[in-house]
Write an enzyme that holds these catalytic residues in place. Structure first.
Site, PDB file in Angstrom:
ATOM      1  N   LYS A 177       0.885  -1.180   0.000  1.00 21.42           N
ATOM      2  CA  LYS A 177       0.000   0.000   0.000  1.00 21.42           C
ATOM      3  C   LYS A 177       0.912   1.216   0.000  1.00 21.42           C
ATOM      4  O   LYS A 177       1.408   1.640   1.043  1.00 21.42           O
ATOM      5  CB  LYS A 177      -0.883  -0.026   1.258  1.00 21.42           C
ATOM      6  CG  LYS A 177      -2.231   0.645   1.149  1.00 21.42           C
ATOM      7  CD  LYS A 177      -2.236   2.140   0.960  1.00 21.42           C
ATOM      8  CE  LYS A 177      -1.835   2.972   2.139  1.00 21.42           C
ATOM      9  NZ  LYS A 177      -1.710   4.410   1.740  1.00 21.42           N
ATOM     10  N   SER A 230       4.193   8.367  10.304  1.00 19.67           N
ATOM     11  CA  SER A 230       4.250   9.241  11.486  1.00 19.67           C
ATOM     12  C   SER A 230       3.911   8.442  12.752  1.00 19.67           C
ATOM     13  O   SER A 230       3.237   7.410  12.694  1.00 19.67           O
ATOM     14  CB  SER A 230       3.259  10.393  11.306  1.00 19.67           C
ATOM     15  OG  SER A 230       1.962   9.870  11.104  1.00 19.67           O
ATOM     16  N   CYS A 285      13.278  10.841   8.204  1.00 21.67           N
ATOM     17  CA  CYS A 285      13.120  10.477   9.619  1.00 21.67           C
ATOM     18  C   CYS A 285      14.458  10.526  10.335  1.00 21.67           C
ATOM     19  O   CYS A 285      14.494  10.498  11.557  1.00 21.67           O
ATOM     20  CB  CYS A 285      12.496   9.096   9.756  1.00 21.67           C
ATOM     21  SG  CYS A 285      13.607   7.797   9.216  1.00 21.67           S
TER      22      CYS A 285
HETATM   23  P1  NAD Z   1       1.697   9.226   7.505  1.00 19.08           P
HETATM   24  O1  NAD Z   1       1.694   8.597   8.859  1.00 19.08           O
HETATM   25  O2  NAD Z   1       0.812  10.394   7.260  1.00 19.08           O
HETATM   26  O3  NAD Z   1       1.283   8.140   6.383  1.00 19.08           O
HETATM   27  C1  NAD Z   1       1.949   6.903   6.291  1.00 19.08           C
HETATM   28  C2  NAD Z   1       0.996   5.866   5.696  1.00 19.08           C
HETATM   29  O4  NAD Z   1      -0.095   5.684   6.588  1.00 19.08           O
HETATM   30  C3  NAD Z   1       0.410   6.265   4.356  1.00 19.08           C
HETATM   31  O5  NAD Z   1       0.410   5.140   3.508  1.00 19.08           O
HETATM   32  C4  NAD Z   1      -1.010   6.712   4.701  1.00 19.08           C
HETATM   33  O6  NAD Z   1      -1.920   6.434   3.673  1.00 19.08           O
HETATM   34  C5  NAD Z   1      -1.334   5.878   5.931  1.00 19.08           C
HETATM   35  N1  NAD Z   1      -2.202   6.571   6.891  1.00 19.08           N
HETATM   36  C6  NAD Z   1      -2.219   7.902   7.165  1.00 19.08           C
HETATM   37  N2  NAD Z   1      -3.120   8.169   8.133  1.00 19.08           N
HETATM   38  C7  NAD Z   1      -3.670   6.970   8.480  1.00 19.08           C
HETATM   39  C8  NAD Z   1      -4.657   6.584   9.446  1.00 19.08           C
HETATM   40  N3  NAD Z   1      -5.249   7.482  10.226  1.00 19.08           N
HETATM   41  N4  NAD Z   1      -4.991   5.291   9.532  1.00 19.08           N
HETATM   42  C9  NAD Z   1      -4.393   4.369   8.745  1.00 19.08           C
HETATM   43  N5  NAD Z   1      -3.444   4.676   7.822  1.00 19.08           N
HETATM   44  C10 NAD Z   1      -3.091   5.964   7.690  1.00 19.08           C
HETATM   45  O7  NAD Z   1       3.228   9.568   7.169  1.00 19.08           O
HETATM   46  P2  NAD Z   1       3.808  10.420   5.945  1.00 19.08           P
HETATM   47  O8  NAD Z   1       3.461  11.852   6.131  1.00 19.08           O
HETATM   48  O9  NAD Z   1       3.479   9.761   4.664  1.00 19.08           O
HETATM   49  O10 NAD Z   1       5.381  10.210   6.160  1.00 19.08           O
HETATM   50  C11 NAD Z   1       6.167  11.023   6.994  1.00 19.08           C
HETATM   51  C12 NAD Z   1       6.360  10.385   8.351  1.00 19.08           C
HETATM   52  O11 NAD Z   1       6.984   9.112   8.217  1.00 19.08           O
HETATM   53  C13 NAD Z   1       7.275  11.200   9.262  1.00 19.08           C
HETATM   54  O12 NAD Z   1       6.739  11.211  10.554  1.00 19.08           O
HETATM   55  C14 NAD Z   1       8.591  10.424   9.226  1.00 19.08           C
HETATM   56  O13 NAD Z   1       9.414  10.637  10.344  1.00 19.08           O
HETATM   57  C15 NAD Z   1       8.081   9.030   9.140  1.00 19.08           C
HETATM   58  N6  NAD Z   1       9.106   8.112   8.642  1.00 19.08           N
HETATM   59  C16 NAD Z   1       9.691   7.270   9.537  1.00 19.08           C
HETATM   60  C17 NAD Z   1      10.696   6.414   9.132  1.00 19.08           C
HETATM   61  C18 NAD Z   1      11.354   5.494  10.129  1.00 19.08           C
HETATM   62  O14 NAD Z   1      12.106   4.617   9.724  1.00 19.08           O
HETATM   63  N7  NAD Z   1      11.120   5.648  11.420  1.00 19.08           N
HETATM   64  C19 NAD Z   1      11.091   6.390   7.791  1.00 19.08           C
HETATM   65  C20 NAD Z   1      10.449   7.257   6.889  1.00 19.08           C
HETATM   66  C21 NAD Z   1       9.452   8.112   7.335  1.00 19.08           C
END
Ligand code: NAD
Length: 498
Positions: A177, A230, A285
């Site tokens: 996804k 996130s 991240c």
């Molecule tokens: P996000 O959490 O908004 O979205 C991530 C995924 O979750 C997407 O596929 C989205 O469709 C889905 N999603 C969003 N809200 C949801 C919900 N309420 N219920 C179920 N699924 C949901 O993250 P983003 O903005 O795409 O990415 C940035 C974030 O990712 C930052 O916080 C960053 O630090 C983090 N990140 C972490 C790592 C790590 O290894 N720790 C690596 C890359 C990015």
């Protein structure tokens, strides 16, 4: 001229098709602000047919000898090399990062495929003869079943490749996804995987938001869930998937502290901090979020740091190869980041470099913010604790290392932390005491490569087994322990004795 708007297809059983959904979500080229695609927001019925297909493919794939699974991955690796520049350009177009950064995104992902090609060695179990006389014990690792990967937008190639190459190498089938903000690179990655000879149903693609993700988390035929995104969503995914009996690994957000000691080599610390804070426009991240300057370092380090930040050319990465930093992912995200800068100033911090209002004449509709540095951030300010995820570097000043470590250690997140110093004692003290999982010593972005686990702690990770390295093998397999004793016919049959 506006580009053609296509709807992204899903993949079921190696057949791509555009589903009929009530809702779609727009995809932008952040460099220009133009919409370039839409993503179908799939519902539980579509998810059900994807999962059933992945489940139907499982029995044969898990019996496929690991060396044959590896051969698909070897062919895939060659196709990735052949299409390397095409993939990097796709990332530039839908994400907005520079071509150099996009190449890094693809290269780090290819390295996971290379690691997964060694699955015949990685999957070997353990055996001990004679755990009692004539009794042997062996432990083998078997796939866990249908696995799901839910990805963020900031690494359109690398993060998905943390997941599916390892999952399928281990004998699982997989449902990907992608982030609804960057679906195009992921689609191309999976097209190439199919071209490499992957049997139908072994890897599938579905698109959507919360409804789609919830349907995946709740589906009884899904066994494992990998999530990166996130922290609030990571926590939700971990709780919901666990409640539904899935194995889950959920990597979340970060707030990474980078220490500069008075004895640091200033030039190297400035270069590392600039790359850490402003690479990928801060949307990493492992980005440097807070420069922790200790003692005299404030006077030596901050003036050249500010000058270097001001010198970064912000521009449209898709058409200006001299741009050192690209756009943010969406207009909404740009508004959020500029709002957090304003909050910091209201809370009493001082703007050392203000990147708001930057004009990019070549692409006035793009989502741009120039490098921003906020000085004299204090522990009681919200920007000290909240992940900003943009080209914004906080600066905190401390008199000594102890006080700085204490502040860093009561942050909720625990992804990465770095130190610039020429003192082995300070470096050792820092790396031993700091409460997070990925440490850099004179290294600005200590993101582990494919053969080490990506090791977030605390509010940056929910679960036990991380992505990458051996932990990925353990996550995507379960141990089976076989204890065996063999008899000569009739040997030990006490009920046959007269
Ligand atoms: P996000 O959490 O908004 O979205 C991530 C995924 O979750 C997407 O596929 C989205 O469709 C889905 N999603 C969003 N809200 C949801 C919900 N309420 N219920 C179920 N699924 C949901 O993250 P983003 O903005 O795409 O990415 C940035 C974030 O990712 C930052 O916080 C960053 O630090 C983090 N990140 C972490 C790592 C790590 O290894 N720790 C690596 C890359 C990015």
């Amino acid at each position: 001229m506006s580009e053609t708007i296509a709807c992204c297809p899903i993949l079921i059983g190696n057949e791509w098709s555009v589903p009929d959904t009530a809702e779609t979500s727009p995809v932008y080229n952040p460099s220009t602000g133009e919409q370039i695609a839409v993503v179908p927001m799939c519902d539980a019925d579509i998810v059900d047919s994807v999962v059933r297909n992945a489940h139907a493919a499982l029995a044969d794939w898990m019996e496929t000898p690991p060396i044959e699974r590896a051969r698909v991955l070897f062919r895939y690796k060659m196709l990735l090399e052949d299409h390397f520049e095409e993939l990097a350009s796709m990332i530039v177009r839908e994400h907005g990062k520079t071509i150099t950064e996009a190449r890094g995104d693809v290269r780090r992902g290819v390295e996971v495929v290379e690691y997964a090609c060694g699955i015949t060695e990685l999957l070997k179990g353990e055996c001990l003869e004679n755990i009692a006389r004539g009794i042997d014990c062996q432990m083998v690792r078997q796939p866990i079943g249908v696995c799901v990967g839910i990805c963020p937008y900031n690494f359109p190639a690398l993060v998905p490749m943390w997941m599916y190459p390892m999952a399928i190498a281990c004998g699982n089938t997989f449902i990907f996804k992608p982030s609804e903000k960057v679906p195009l690179t992921g689609q191309r990655l999976i097209e190439l995987l199919v071209d490499a000879g992957l049997p139908p149903g072994v890897t599938n693609v579905v698109h959507g938001g919360k409804a789609c993700v919830d349907a995946l988390l709740e589906h009884p035929l899904v066994s494992g869930v990998s999530f990166v995104g996130s922290s609030p969503v990571a926590k939700y995914i971990h709780e919901t998937a666990s409640l539904n009996g899935k194995r889950v690994q959920a990597a979340g957000g970060a707030k990474n502290f980078v220490f500069v000691m008075p004895d640091a080599e200033v030039g190297k610390a400035v270069d590392g901090m600039i790359d850490g804070a402003f690479g990928c426009a801060g949307q990493r991240c492992m980005a440097a979020s807070t420069a922790v300057v200790v003692g005299q370092a404030a006077d030596d380090f901050l003036p050249p740091l500010a000058a270097a930040a001001r010198a970064i050319k912000v521009g449209p990465a898709d058409r200006d190869s001299s741009a050192g930093m690209g756009a943010l992912i969406t207009g909404a995200h740009l508004d959020r980041v500029t709002g957090l800068i304003a909050t910091g100033v209201e809370e009493g911090a001082e703007l050392l470099v203000d990147g708001r209002g930057v004009k990019v004449e070549a692409a006035p509709g793009g989502f741009y913010l120039a490098p921003t540095i906020i000085d004299r951030v204090e522990d009681n300010m919200s920007i000290c604790h909240e992940e900003i995820f943009g080209p914004v570097l906080n600066v905190m000043r401390f008199e000594d290392l102890d006080a700085a470590i204490d502040i860093a250690n009561h942050q909720a997140f625990g992804n990465g932390a770095c130190i610039y110093t020429t003192s082995g004692k300070a470096a050792r003290e820092f790396s031993h005491r700091i409460q997070c999982g990925m440490i850099g010593i004179n290294v600005g972005v200590p993101a582990p490569l494919a053969y080490f686990p990506f090791s977030g702690w605390n509010y940056s990770f929910f679960g036990d087994l991380h992505v990458q390295g051996r932990e990925a093998i353990y996550f995507y397999t379960r141990a089976k322990v076989v204890t065996s004793r063999w008899f000569q016919p009739g040997e030990g049959d006490i009920w046959h004795k007269d």
